[in-house]
Design a protein around this motif. Structure first.
Motif, mmCIF file in Angstrom:
data_model
loop_
_atom_site.group_PDB
_atom_site.id
_atom_site.type_symbol
_atom_site.label_atom_id
_atom_site.label_comp_id
_atom_site.label_asym_id
_atom_site.label_seq_id
_atom_site.Cartn_x
_atom_site.Cartn_y
_atom_site.Cartn_z
ATOM 1 N N GLY A 105 19.856 59.185 37.644
ATOM 2 C CA GLY A 105 20.362 60.563 37.701
ATOM 3 C C GLY A 105 20.779 60.942 39.108
ATOM 4 N N GLU A 106 20.004 60.523 40.090
ATOM 5 C CA GLU A 106 20.343 60.823 41.478
ATOM 6 C C GLU A 106 21.591 60.063 41.918
ATOM 7 O OE1 GLU A 106 20.133 62.655 45.163
ATOM 8 O OE2 GLU A 106 19.330 63.159 43.197
ATOM 9 N N ILE A 107 21.750 58.838 41.440
ATOM 10 C CA ILE A 107 22.974 58.072 41.732
ATOM 11 C C ILE A 107 24.186 58.804 41.172
ATOM 12 C CG2 ILE A 107 24.245 55.954 41.158
ATOM 13 C CD1 ILE A 107 21.463 54.518 41.326
ATOM 14 N N GLU A 108 24.092 59.279 39.945
ATOM 15 C CA GLU A 108 25.212 59.997 39.318
ATOM 16 C C GLU A 108 25.516 61.293 40.075
ATOM 17 O OE1 GLU A 108 28.416 60.845 37.292
ATOM 18 O OE2 GLU A 108 27.327 58.951 37.139
ATOM 19 N N ARG A 109 24.476 62.009 40.477
ATOM 20 C CA ARG A 109 24.670 63.252 41.237
ATOM 21 C C ARG A 109 25.351 62.960 42.563
ATOM 22 N NH1 ARG A 109 21.950 67.032 44.842
ATOM 23 N NH2 ARG A 109 20.546 65.387 45.562
ATOM 24 N N THR A 110 24.943 61.883 43.226
ATOM 25 C CA THR A 110 25.534 61.499 44.504
ATOM 26 C C THR A 110 26.994 61.096 44.334
ATOM 27 O OG1 THR A 110 23.360 60.771 45.274
ATOM 28 C CG2 THR A 110 25.280 59.948 46.486
ATOM 29 N N ARG A 111 27.288 60.315 43.297
ATOM 30 C CA ARG A 111 28.683 59.915 43.045
ATOM 31 C C ARG A 111 29.551 61.129 42.755
ATOM 32 N NH1 ARG A 111 27.154 54.578 39.729
ATOM 33 N NH2 ARG A 111 27.292 53.138 41.493
ATOM 34 N N SER A 112 29.026 62.062 41.979
ATOM 35 C CA SER A 112 29.771 63.274 41.657
ATOM 36 C C SER A 112 30.081 64.075 42.920
ATOM 37 C CB SER A 112 28.973 64.123 40.670
ATOM 38 O OG SER A 112 29.613 65.333 40.410
ATOM 39 N N HIS A 113 29.097 64.202 43.789
ATOM 40 C CA HIS A 113 29.304 64.929 45.044
ATOM 41 C C HIS A 113 30.328 64.210 45.922
ATOM 42 C CE1 HIS A 113 28.408 67.561 48.381
ATOM 43 N NE2 HIS A 113 28.328 66.483 49.141
ATOM 44 N N MET A 114 30.253 62.901 45.961
ATOM 45 C CA MET A 114 31.184 62.114 46.755
ATOM 46 C C MET A 114 32.617 62.299 46.238
ATOM 47 S SD MET A 114 30.966 58.063 47.750
ATOM 48 C CE MET A 114 31.128 57.504 46.072
ATOM 49 N N GLU A 115 32.785 62.256 44.919
ATOM 50 C CA GLU A 115 34.115 62.448 44.335
ATOM 51 C C GLU A 115 34.646 63.850 44.623
ATOM 52 O OE1 GLU A 115 33.423 61.496 40.236
ATOM 53 O OE2 GLU A 115 33.258 59.348 40.644
ATOM 54 N N GLN A 116 33.764 64.850 44.542
ATOM 55 C CA GLN A 116 34.165 66.219 44.847
ATOM 56 C C GLN A 116 34.599 66.336 46.305
ATOM 57 O OE1 GLN A 116 31.012 69.048 44.362
ATOM 58 N NE2 GLN A 116 32.377 70.801 44.519
ATOM 59 N N SER A 117 33.862 65.693 47.199
ATOM 60 C CA SER A 117 34.216 65.709 48.620
ATOM 61 C C SER A 117 35.562 65.033 48.862
ATOM 62 C CB SER A 117 33.127 65.005 49.446
ATOM 63 O OG SER A 117 31.931 65.719 49.381
ATOM 64 N N GLU A 118 35.801 63.925 48.176
ATOM 65 C CA GLU A 118 37.073 63.221 48.325
ATOM 66 C C GLU A 118 38.234 64.071 47.816
ATOM 67 O OE1 GLU A 118 36.171 59.624 46.228
ATOM 68 O OE2 GLU A 118 35.337 58.657 48.017
ATOM 69 N N ARG A 119 38.044 64.768 46.692
ATOM 70 C CA ARG A 119 39.086 65.656 46.167
ATOM 71 C C ARG A 119 39.350 66.807 47.129
ATOM 72 N NH1 ARG A 119 36.299 64.846 41.305
ATOM 73 N NH2 ARG A 119 35.297 66.872 41.523
ATOM 74 N N HIS A 120 38.293 67.361 47.688
ATOM 75 C CA HIS A 120 38.433 68.467 48.635
ATOM 76 C C HIS A 120 39.208 68.016 49.871
ATOM 77 C CE1 HIS A 120 37.392 72.183 50.665
ATOM 78 N NE2 HIS A 120 37.051 71.459 51.719
ATOM 79 N N ARG A 121 38.863 66.844 50.402
ATOM 80 C CA ARG A 121 39.562 66.313 51.571
ATOM 81 C C ARG A 121 41.032 66.066 51.258
ATOM 82 N NH1 ARG A 121 37.357 61.095 52.852
ATOM 83 N NH2 ARG A 121 38.919 60.375 51.414
#
Length: 65
Positions: free
Chosen positions: A40-56
């Motif tokens: 679950g923490e891996i999925e949460r981290t990946r989701s945050h990373m993808e959101q950060s990449e989209r924002h950038r």
């Protein structure tokens, strides 16, 4: 004031703490629960990373206009 003074001090390395924990006393059910929590923490981290990449990417597109 230094730029780093505005951030709270960084805690210890949580991954290293996990690696040091003794798994021997844990039951199979506890190990399965641990795996589920870590997944679950891996999925949460990946989701945050993808959101950060989209924002950038959005910011870069905005400033390239």
């Amino acid at each position: 004031m230094e730029a780093d003074d505005s951030f709270p001090p960084r805690r210890g390395d949580l991954v290293a703490d996990l690696r040091r924990q003794d798994l021997a006393p844990l039951s199979v059910a506890e190990l399965e629960a641990r795996i589920a929590a870590l997944e679950g923490e891996i999925e949460r981290t990946r989701s945050h990373m993808e959101q950060s990449e989209r924002h950038r990417a959005s910011a870069e597109a905005l400033f390239k206009r």
